[in-house]
Write an enzyme that holds these catalytic residues in place. Sequence first.
Site, PDB file in Angstrom:
ATOM      1  N   LYS A  23       0.808  -1.262   0.205  1.00 59.19           N
ATOM      2  CA  LYS A  23      -0.017   0.025  -0.055  1.00 59.19           C
ATOM      3  C   LYS A  23       0.869   1.270  -0.136  1.00 59.19           C
ATOM      4  CE  LYS A  23      -3.904  -0.291   2.412  1.00 59.19           C
ATOM      5  NZ  LYS A  23      -4.482  -0.441   3.694  1.00 59.19           N
ATOM      6  N   ARG A  92      -3.078   3.564   8.450  1.00 63.36           N
ATOM      7  CA  ARG A  92      -3.591   2.428   7.780  1.00 63.36           C
ATOM      8  C   ARG A  92      -2.207   1.334   7.639  1.00 63.36           C
ATOM      9  NH1 ARG A  92      -4.641   4.895   2.088  1.00 63.36           N
ATOM     10  NH2 ARG A  92      -5.804   2.925   1.868  1.00 63.36           N
ATOM     11  N   GLY A 101      -8.221  -7.084   4.663  1.00 59.30           N
ATOM     12  CA  GLY A 101      -9.184  -6.968   5.678  1.00 59.30           C
ATOM     13  C   GLY A 101      -8.454  -7.705   7.018  1.00 59.30           C
ATOM     14  N   MET A 103      -6.028  -6.552   8.730  1.00 64.79           N
ATOM     15  CA  MET A 103      -5.594  -5.626   9.955  1.00 64.79           C
ATOM     16  C   MET A 103      -6.348  -4.229   9.774  1.00 64.79           C
ATOM     17  SD  MET A 103      -1.720  -6.048  10.351  1.00 64.79           S
ATOM     18  CE  MET A 103      -1.296  -6.344   8.645  1.00 64.79           C
ATOM     19  N   ARG A 338      -3.509  -1.550  -6.215  1.00 62.12           N
ATOM     20  CA  ARG A 338      -2.925  -2.886  -6.292  1.00 62.12           C
ATOM     21  C   ARG A 338      -3.325  -3.409  -7.210  1.00 62.12           C
ATOM     22  NH1 ARG A 338      -6.111  -4.347  -0.720  1.00 62.12           N
ATOM     23  NH2 ARG A 338      -8.026  -4.598  -1.576  1.00 62.12           N
ATOM     24  N   HIS A 454     -16.398  -8.064   1.361  1.00 63.18           N
ATOM     25  CA  HIS A 454     -15.369  -8.984   1.907  1.00 63.18           C
ATOM     26  C   HIS A 454     -15.626 -10.342   1.351  1.00 63.18           C
ATOM     27  CE1 HIS A 454     -14.244 -12.066   5.033  1.00 63.18           C
ATOM     28  NE2 HIS A 454     -12.993 -11.256   5.100  1.00 63.18           N
ATOM     29  N   SER A 799      11.573 -43.102 -17.958  1.00 60.24           N
ATOM     30  CA  SER A 799      10.512 -42.258 -17.528  1.00 60.24           C
ATOM     31  C   SER A 799      10.648 -42.379 -15.844  1.00 60.24           C
ATOM     32  CB  SER A 799       9.197 -42.684 -17.987  1.00 60.24           C
ATOM     33  OG  SER A 799       8.128 -41.922 -17.135  1.00 60.24           O
ATOM     34  N   GLY A 801       9.430 -42.652 -12.588  1.00 60.70           N
ATOM     35  CA  GLY A 801       8.255 -42.916 -11.930  1.00 60.70           C
ATOM     36  C   GLY A 801       8.500 -42.229 -10.399  1.00 60.70           C
ATOM     37  N   THR A 802       8.143 -40.994 -10.085  1.00 57.92           N
ATOM     38  CA  THR A 802       8.675 -40.431  -8.817  1.00 57.92           C
ATOM     39  C   THR A 802       7.921 -40.951  -7.740  1.00 57.92           C
ATOM     40  OG1 THR A 802       7.632 -38.406  -9.670  1.00 57.92           O
ATOM     41  CG2 THR A 802       9.920 -38.603  -9.819  1.00 57.92           C
ATOM     42  N   ASN A 803       6.735 -41.453  -7.849  1.00 57.36           N
ATOM     43  CA  ASN A 803       6.026 -42.171  -6.379  1.00 57.36           C
ATOM     44  C   ASN A 803       6.843 -43.201  -5.876  1.00 57.36           C
ATOM     45  OD1 ASN A 803       4.036 -40.309  -7.385  1.00 57.36           O
ATOM     46  ND2 ASN A 803       2.568 -41.817  -8.364  1.00 57.36           N
ATOM     47  N   CYS A 867       6.647 -39.237 -14.999  1.00 58.53           N
ATOM     48  CA  CYS A 867       5.242 -39.386 -15.026  1.00 58.53           C
ATOM     49  C   CYS A 867       4.765 -39.569 -13.779  1.00 58.53           C
ATOM     50  CB  CYS A 867       4.824 -40.785 -15.768  1.00 58.53           C
ATOM     51  SG  CYS A 867       5.810 -42.208 -15.336  1.00 58.53           S
ATOM     52  N   TYR A 887      10.128 -34.255 -21.428  1.00 56.66           N
ATOM     53  CA  TYR A 887       8.666 -34.088 -21.020  1.00 56.66           C
ATOM     54  C   TYR A 887       8.287 -34.278 -19.673  1.00 56.66           C
ATOM     55  CZ  TYR A 887       8.311 -39.321 -20.984  1.00 56.66           C
ATOM     56  OH  TYR A 887       8.534 -40.521 -20.646  1.00 56.66           O
TER      57      TYR A 887
HETATM   58  P1  ADP Z   1      -7.721  -1.944   3.865  1.00 56.95           P
HETATM   59  O1  ADP Z   1      -6.171  -2.476   3.883  1.00 56.95           O
HETATM   60  O2  ADP Z   1      -8.644  -2.910   4.689  1.00 56.95           O
HETATM   61  O3  ADP Z   1      -8.134  -1.558   2.603  1.00 56.95           O
HETATM   62  P2  ADP Z   1      -7.255   0.749   4.213  1.00 56.95           P
HETATM   63  O4  ADP Z   1      -6.379   1.425   4.689  1.00 56.95           O
HETATM   64  O5  ADP Z   1      -7.365   0.763   2.544  1.00 56.95           O
HETATM   65  O6  ADP Z   1      -7.663  -0.598   4.547  1.00 56.95           O
HETATM   66  O7  ADP Z   1      -8.752   1.743   4.554  1.00 56.95           O
HETATM   67  C1  ADP Z   1      -9.964   1.377   4.952  1.00 56.95           C
HETATM   68  C2  ADP Z   1     -10.798   2.291   4.347  1.00 56.95           C
HETATM   69  O8  ADP Z   1     -10.760   3.514   4.816  1.00 56.95           O
HETATM   70  C3  ADP Z   1     -10.614   2.290   2.689  1.00 56.95           C
HETATM   71  O9  ADP Z   1     -12.110   2.456   2.088  1.00 56.95           O
HETATM   72  C4  ADP Z   1      -9.947   3.545   2.661  1.00 56.95           C
HETATM   73  O10 ADP Z   1     -10.224   4.228   1.175  1.00 56.95           O
HETATM   74  C5  ADP Z   1     -10.573   4.386   3.729  1.00 56.95           C
HETATM   75  N1  ADP Z   1      -9.479   5.346   3.830  1.00 56.95           N
HETATM   76  C6  ADP Z   1      -8.302   5.217   4.234  1.00 56.95           C
HETATM   77  N2  ADP Z   1      -7.615   6.304   4.521  1.00 56.95           N
HETATM   78  C7  ADP Z   1      -8.257   7.516   4.056  1.00 56.95           C
HETATM   79  C8  ADP Z   1      -8.164   8.677   4.151  1.00 56.95           C
HETATM   80  N3  ADP Z   1      -7.009   9.298   4.439  1.00 56.95           N
HETATM   81  N4  ADP Z   1      -9.092   9.405   3.962  1.00 56.95           N
HETATM   82  C9  ADP Z   1     -10.241   8.817   3.492  1.00 56.95           C
HETATM   83  N5  ADP Z   1     -10.416   7.497   3.528  1.00 56.95           N
HETATM   84  C10 ADP Z   1      -9.531   6.784   3.673  1.00 56.95           C
HETATM   85 MG    MG Z   2      -7.841  -0.285   1.316  1.00 54.01          MG
HETATM   86 MG    MG Z   3      -9.122  -2.646   6.814  1.00 57.34          MG
END
Ligand code: ADP
Ligand code: MG
Ligand code: MG
Length: 912
Positions: A23, A92, A101, A103, A338, A454, A799, A801-803, A867, A887
């Site tokens: 990120k 973040r 999701g 953390m 990402r 999610h 060939s 036979g790796t088993n 094989c 092969y």
């Molecule tokens: P995750 O890794 O779970 O996607 P994020 O760090 O991306 O978590 O954040 C969770 C939500 O909060 C996301 O929808 C993100 O766009 C929003 N968010 C994070 N930072 C900001 C910010 N500075 N301003 C507005 N929204 C934010």
């Molecule tokens: Mg995010």
């Molecule tokens: Mg999150």
Amino acid sequence: MTSVHCYSFLNGDGKNKALLGGKGANLCEMTKIGLNVPPGFVITTQTCIKYLQTNTLSDSLISEIKDQIRQIEHQTGKTFGGNTNPLLVSVRSGSAISMPGMMDTILNLGLNQQTLSALITQTKAPRFAYDAYRRFIQLFGKVALNIDDEKFDVHFKQVKKDNGIIADSALTADHLKKISDLFLTVVEEETGHPFPENVHDQLELSIKAVFQSWSGKRAIDYRREFNITPEMADGTAVNIVTMVFGNMGDDSATGVGFTRNPGTGANEMYGEYLVNAQGEDVVAGIRTPKAVAELRTEMPDLYHQLVELRNKLENHYQEVQDYEYTIENGILYCLQTRNGKMNATAMVKTSVDMFNEGLINKNQALLRIDPELLEQLLHPQLTLNHNVPVLATGLPASPGAACGKCVFDADTAQRLGKAGEKIILLREETKPEDIHGFFAAQGILTSRGGKTSHAAVVARGMGKACIAGAEDIVIDIKSRHAIVGDIHIREGDIITIDGSSGHIYLGKIPTTPPKFSAELKTLLSWADEISELHVYANVDTPENAIIAANYGAKGIGLCRTERMFNAHDRLPLVIDMIISDNKEDREAALVKLFPIQRDDFKQLFEAMSPYPVTVRLLDPPMHEFLPSEQQLQDEIESLKKYITIIKAQKITLESISPNTTLPHPLDQLNEEIIQETISKKITTLKKVRDLFEVNPMLGHRGVRLGMSYPEIYQMQIRSILEAAALCIKQGTPTKPQIMVPQVITAQELTKVKEMVAEIKQEVESQFKVSLNFKFGTMIETVRACTRAASLAEFAEFFSFGTNDLTQATFSFSREDAENKFLPLYESAEILQDNPFEVLDTKGVGELMKLTVKLGREARPDISIGICGEQGGHPKSIRFCHALKLNYVSCSAPRIPIARLATAHAKLLEENS
Ligand code: ADP
Ligand code: MG
Ligand code: MG
């Protein structure tokens, strides 16, 4: 050592994901290429690891953080903790590998009594300010102070209830103020301290919490489940980002998007947004968002900006992106990007499309797809004409059809899944803590949330069917019920879901195997252009040979003839052959088997024409074709009882009235036939006892059978060669390969080769054709490896036979190992992998190296392949490529995977 802990988005290295997390690196990269990212900075993953060792934020780190905050203040004109234009930030997490999701993010950090009133004065929007405040208190409370969500939620619900409010949006500023006050009390009650007012304290506590979350249970489980090693991701970075608000009114919004459709791969705008909302609202599935197409009419200007953002992202990353954005008072900000996680259909389509658009080259198109992903394309689809009415429809969130018993929580799902039940997990919405339920389920169905919820994201990543936001279904977790109109679905009831259409059905609907798409054909043809290894199939029947050929197999690397023996029309013949105690009887049985085998081979050659078909001569110990000793004893016992009954009946009948016969069909009971059956069974039983071996896998099997019962091998060789002759006569090109199993010495090979030479002559003169075939050996004993040079004098191909070779190398049998100690060996890390699944390159691989060297020295043009089951696994394929084998041969459904993996092996070799 002084090292830098923090990097501003303005100068962080956008390529260094190991240090800045995915990120963070991308926030830096997007800033660099001029996208509108709110100002911020990244604290490195190394700092996290250091913190986890020392449990303190060092002085130098704290002073760097303060410098960075000052820089943001300078960039934004806002002040952190200020009483006029306060700076609020989000905190973040983000490691090198995306862990969706796993953390939590804290939003709106920097709010306290003072900045709150400043925000109200500044925005003249008290409702907005209190909304931001109550969210902050709850998130901070949960993440940094470990307070249960539940503790806050009760108050939130109570205020709504007291005021007769249903939708959150109907809450007024006063309600939200009341909620904030209640939340502050919750914090004080739960922690014994008032909510921290000092914004720097807030920031430091949050940073610590994010660091800590790396070693939390949820994150550790996730890393274990997905095999994320410290080499791949070590520690999490922390991103401090200036807050932008999607909840500032109707010219504000928040959304998530994919640069292409992640379900189909179509090149179109894709995603969802919510007007007047903050980020987490979309992801958490609390409100069901709108499709991005609606933004076009709702905010046309911003829609075009979004299209531009999407194009810039794809052009820069040359990869489909999964991005998050927020619109604050009409200004578009990008908050994250990402590489998009997509299903196999979409990956394949986007690869072919992006190549055609000139965005990527063929090598990139191939390398961006993990070969194992293709397995998904072999998932079943619903049969088209099933006539079952649709019960309800939700959002098609992850394609494929799935059918199973309804289950309403992850723990039950896990329990039933372990017991082998097919299940569908039903939830209102899912959370990261439901993850074990996903693993156990065939499919997931939620009644709330969008295609980026999610549930949808996780299911797509796993290639499982998912329907999200099926709002017509009321899911009542507590009473374990789902209700659609007046239909009640109870736990255990069977439903079918189609993640491609979003349709839900009651009961079970049959599925059909999927077809190869045109794009997949194209992509795999590119792979074939590059690969040096050929991909063959392990198949035993003509039907499977046709499937394998359709999947692109360029030959059969292993046909196990014994599989043909087991079909019920020939097993009696095979048993006759085995129990005969002289050569003549045996030959009589073989005469009957011969035409059947010849026919089998002919069909196989036809199905694979013009490619090679490797037939292995009989391998398993003979007793495998016979019933067990116990079974025979039981049968004999009951047949004997039967005779007694018949006798008794006769006597009874005669005593009543002489000369009467039993009524039909009882009159058919013939003592003699039964007696005959008994004696045959006794012979078989005797044979079973004769054939008993202490270690059958190391016993009388493979070429050893060919040595003691040459007539069996002769029959098989003749069937192969006559089948080939018949093919030639009818104009079907074929390349048979005769393969001898379990060889330890060249003497065995010469004996079989003599049989072959003799039969070849006979067949050639009988059919007036000249036969063209190869003779070779399996390499599956350690001695064969060490004697490869002398074997190569007689064998035109090897060939692996790796088993068996793995069993021989480890000196343990697969069955016993996998049932008894192997799981312990793996969990205690005595062995890294199960060597029967992942080729043991260090041990077995060394023997293979030796064999290849000796074999090629003796016969430079020898063809060498593998094989064993491992032959279809990308890792093993890379090893085989490096060994310059000719092969790999694997089961039919793995052929597309192997074709891509052989290309990867070549490309990765060149790149390294
Ligand atoms: P995750 O890794 O779970 O996607 P994020 O760090 O991306 O978590 O954040 C969770 C939500 O909060 C996301 O929808 C993100 O766009 C929003 N968010 C994070 N930072 C900001 C910010 N500075 N301003 C507005 N929204 C934010
Ligand atoms: Mg995010
Ligand atoms: Mg999150």
